[in-house]
Design an enzyme around this catalytic site. Structure first.
Site: not given
Ligand code: ATR
Length: 279
Positions: A101, A150, A65, A152, A154, A128, A15, A243
């Site tokens: 951001d 999160n 980024k 993940t 870690e 992320g 946008l 958002g």
């Molecule tokens: P951005 O820069 O927009 O934040 P990103 O760095 O790809 O994008 O981060 C995406 C975030 O959404 C991460 O925290 C990701 O979790 P993982 O670190 O485990 O990948 C989270 N995310 C994306 N899809 C998800 C899902 N289906 N369930 C839970 N978390 C999800």
């Protein structure tokens, strides 16, 4: 005419062109904001183009980024700590990488949702790029503590470790998620609930039935305007914010970085809403 670019891949969903061009038009500035679809292999060449005299700077978004950082001449302290750049400023051929951001999220929280984060217990979902900026903004603002959950674990742990000098921050394991019932602020900075290819817009990042008892719930998602998380939170009587205000205020902050002038958040918000309603 001066130019500002968006470096993205793909570039079609943003946008920002509508939002920024509305502000340039309102201030009668001869500047055009244009989205460029830049595949990763062409990023370096696209960044070199930003040094041209006619270019004020750029926004940088998914997936660039992080990988744009070593291509720039200098980073602001915020961009360095957050570990991501969303705004590049061209100062006579010298490229400065910045991150708007974080101030964008902070202004959305304080000026649009009227929430004072000082001394509050906050829970952040995601680790992320967007989550890193939100975590930086909250810790810099002085929340009492910040818990990061999160998918993940870690990555949440790495983020908490990277920001530990800014305040009390820790990573939550799935078994500790009930802690968010006592949160006063909950932010979803994952892409869960977003309406785009391959994603189910009816998903929530939280297990069913788990919500804070009394909190403001923010989502970085704005498409749909009310994500599943925000619908659940509103149904439970909690205050919610999507958002869009963050998108607008990061735009206001980037606009000032490029031009030294103040864009109207109202004009930008109307432009964003108009673009969303057109689909
Ligand atoms: P951005 O820069 O927009 O934040 P990103 O760095 O790809 O994008 O981060 C995406 C975030 O959404 C991460 O925290 C990701 O979790 P993982 O670190 O485990 O990948 C989270 N995310 C994306 N899809 C998800 C899902 N289906 N369930 C839970 N978390 C999800």
């Amino acid at each position: 005419m001066k130019r500002v670019y968006l470096l993205a891949h793909p570039a079609g969903h943003s946008l920002s062109p509508q939002v920024q061009n509305a502000a340039f038009a309102q201030l009668e500035m001869d500047v055009c904001y244009e989205a460029l679809d830049v595949p990763p292999a062409k990023l370096e060449a696209a960044v070199e183009r930003l040094r041209d005299e006619e270019v004020l700077g750029a926004n940088v978004t998914v997936p660039h980024k992080l990988r744009v950082m070593p291509l720039l001449d200098e980073l602001t302290a915020a961009a360095e700590t957050i570990g991501a750049v969303n705004t590049v400023i061209n100062d006579e051929g010298w490229l400065l990488g910045h991150n708007t951001d974080a101030p964008g999220f902070f202004r959305a929280l304080t000026e649009a949702a009227h929430f004072d984060p000082v001394g509050k217990r906050a829970v952040l979902l995601g680790a992320g790029g967007a989550a890193r900026a939100v975590a930086y903004a909250l810790l810099s603002a002085g929340v009492a503590d910040l818990s990061i959950y999160n998918r993940t674990f870690e990555k949440a742990q790495t983020l908490a470790g990277a920001l530990s000098e800014l305040g009390a921050v820790r990573a939550l394991r799935a078994g500790e998620l009930e802690a968010l019932e006592r949160a006063e602020l909950l932010i979803n900075a994952t892409s869960v609930g977003m309406e785009h290819e391959g994603q189910d817009p009816d998903c929530s990042p939280l297990p069913p039935g788990l919500l804070p008892r009394r909190a403001l719930v923010c989502d970085i998602v704005y498409r749909p305007a009310r994500s599943r998380l925000l619908r659940d939170a509103a149904a439970a009587g909690l205050a919610v914010q999507n958002g869009l205000p963050m998108l607008v205020y990061q735009g206001v902050e980037s606009f000032r970085a490029w031009t030294g002038r103040e864009a109207s958040a109202k004009v930008m918000l109307e432009a964003a809403r108009g673009a969303l309603s057109r689909g």
